[in-house]
Write a protein that holds these residues in place. Structure first.
Motif, PDB file in Angstrom:
ATOM      1  N   GLU A   1      -1.291  -1.876  -5.554  1.00 26.85           N
ATOM      2  CA  GLU A   1      -2.524  -1.222  -5.326  1.00 26.85           C
ATOM      3  C   GLU A   1      -3.131  -1.650  -3.989  1.00 26.85           C
ATOM      4  N   ILE A   2      -3.067  -2.845  -3.646  1.00 26.74           N
ATOM      5  CA  ILE A   2      -3.568  -3.343  -2.368  1.00 26.74           C
ATOM      6  C   ILE A   2      -2.745  -2.720  -1.264  1.00 26.74           C
ATOM      7  N   ALA A   3      -1.497  -2.659  -1.521  1.00 22.77           N
ATOM      8  CA  ALA A   3      -0.644  -2.088  -0.495  1.00 22.77           C
ATOM      9  C   ALA A   3      -0.963  -0.620  -0.345  1.00 22.77           C
ATOM     10  N   GLU A   4      -1.242   0.023  -1.476  1.00 27.76           N
ATOM     11  CA  GLU A   4      -1.568   1.423  -1.403  1.00 27.76           C
ATOM     12  C   GLU A   4      -2.886   1.613  -0.661  1.00 27.76           C
ATOM     13  N   ARG A   6      -4.026  -0.351   1.546  1.00 34.08           N
ATOM     14  CA  ARG A   6      -3.749  -0.637   2.939  1.00 34.08           C
ATOM     15  C   ARG A   6      -3.022   0.534   3.574  1.00 34.08           C
ATOM     16  N   VAL A   7      -2.179   1.195   2.878  1.00 39.92           N
ATOM     17  CA  VAL A   7      -1.452   2.343   3.424  1.00 39.92           C
ATOM     18  C   VAL A   7      -2.452   3.469   3.623  1.00 39.92           C
ATOM     19  N   GLN A   8      -3.341   3.633   2.658  1.00 41.96           N
ATOM     20  CA  GLN A   8      -4.338   4.674   2.791  1.00 41.96           C
ATOM     21  C   GLN A   8      -5.249   4.375   3.993  1.00 41.96           C
ATOM     22  N   GLU A   9      -5.638   3.082   4.074  1.00 45.54           N
ATOM     23  CA  GLU A   9      -6.462   2.672   5.193  1.00 45.54           C
ATOM     24  C   GLU A   9      -5.730   2.866   6.496  1.00 45.54           C
ATOM     25  N   ALA A  10      -4.453   2.505   6.486  1.00 45.13           N
ATOM     26  CA  ALA A  10      -3.640   2.671   7.687  1.00 45.13           C
ATOM     27  C   ALA A  10      -3.501   4.152   7.991  1.00 45.13           C
ATOM     28  N   HIS A  13      -6.788   5.204   9.319  1.00 41.94           N
ATOM     29  CA  HIS A  13      -6.892   4.641  10.663  1.00 41.94           C
ATOM     30  C   HIS A  13      -5.983   5.409  11.607  1.00 41.94           C
ATOM     31  N   SER A  14      -4.816   5.774  11.153  1.00 35.61           N
ATOM     32  CA  SER A  14      -3.863   6.519  11.972  1.00 35.61           C
ATOM     33  C   SER A  14      -4.415   7.898  12.265  1.00 35.61           C
ATOM     34  N   ARG A  15      -5.006   8.522  11.223  1.00 33.59           N
ATOM     35  CA  ARG A  15      -5.595   9.837  11.439  1.00 33.59           C
ATOM     36  C   ARG A  15      -6.780   9.746  12.399  1.00 33.59           C
ATOM     37  N   ALA A  16      -7.571   8.681  12.231  1.00 33.83           N
ATOM     38  CA  ALA A  16      -8.726   8.483  13.114  1.00 33.83           C
ATOM     39  C   ALA A  16      -8.250   8.282  14.542  1.00 33.83           C
ATOM     40  N   LEU A  17      -7.177   7.503  14.670  1.00 32.12           N
ATOM     41  CA  LEU A  17      -6.614   7.283  16.012  1.00 32.12           C
ATOM     42  C   LEU A  17      -6.043   8.582  16.571  1.00 32.12           C
ATOM     43  N   ALA A  18      -5.354   9.354  15.706  1.00 30.13           N
ATOM     44  CA  ALA A  18      -4.775  10.615  16.140  1.00 30.13           C
ATOM     45  C   ALA A  18      -5.889  11.574  16.528  1.00 30.13           C
TER      46      ALA A  18
END
Length: 155
Positions: A1-4, A6-10, A13-18
């Motif tokens: 769940e934490i990893a999920e 973090r993946v969601q956050e990533a 974050h990736s979408r925000a960066l994109a």
């Protein structure tokens, strides 16, 4: 769940960066477009200034030609004025010479008139003396004739 998370956050974050990269690319495209417009405006302004400089060069060349023309006209007028002054000076000298000649001729004419008048007076005096002499001789002859006639009548 934490990893999920973090993946969601990533992912977020990736979408925000994109999204941020897309915004920056859009802003870069806008800035490039503005820069291109400014470059076109600058090129147009440079072209206008070059055209104006060329027109000013033509105007300068025309003014220089006109100045040379005016200078030539002024030089010619000055030369003509100098020639007219020389001609006038020569005519004045000639006129003065003619005036001197007229004065000399007038003096000579006066002297000749005086001489002719004196000669005329002398001639009249001679004629008068001759007439007096003739009259005296006529008188003497008349007196002689009267004496002779008187002598013949007595004789």
């Amino acid at each position: 769940e934490i990893a999920e998370v973090r993946v969601q956050e990533a992912g977020r974050h990736s979408r925000a960066l994109a999204e941020k990269v897309a915004q920056l690319k859009a802003r870069e495209a806008e800035l490039r477009h503005e820069l291109d417009l400014q470059q076109v405006a600058l090129d147009q302004r440079r072209h206008e200034l070059e055209l104006k400089a060329a027109q000013m060069e033509v105007a300068r060349a025309q003014m220089e030609a006109q100045a040379r023309l005016h200078s030539n006209v002024a030089r010619d007028a000055t030369q003509e004025l100098s020639e007219l002054r020389d001609k006038c000076r020569k005519q004045e000298q000639h006129s003065a010479g003619l005036q001197d000649t007229i004065e000399q001729l007038t003096r000579q004419l006066d002297l000749l008139n005086q001489r002719d008048l004196r000669r005329g007076e002398e001639f009249q005096q001679r004629v008068q003396r001759q007439e007096q002499e003739l009259h005296r001789r006529e008188q003497e002859m008349h007196e002689w004739l009267e004496r002779r006639q008187a002598t013949q009548e007595e004789a």
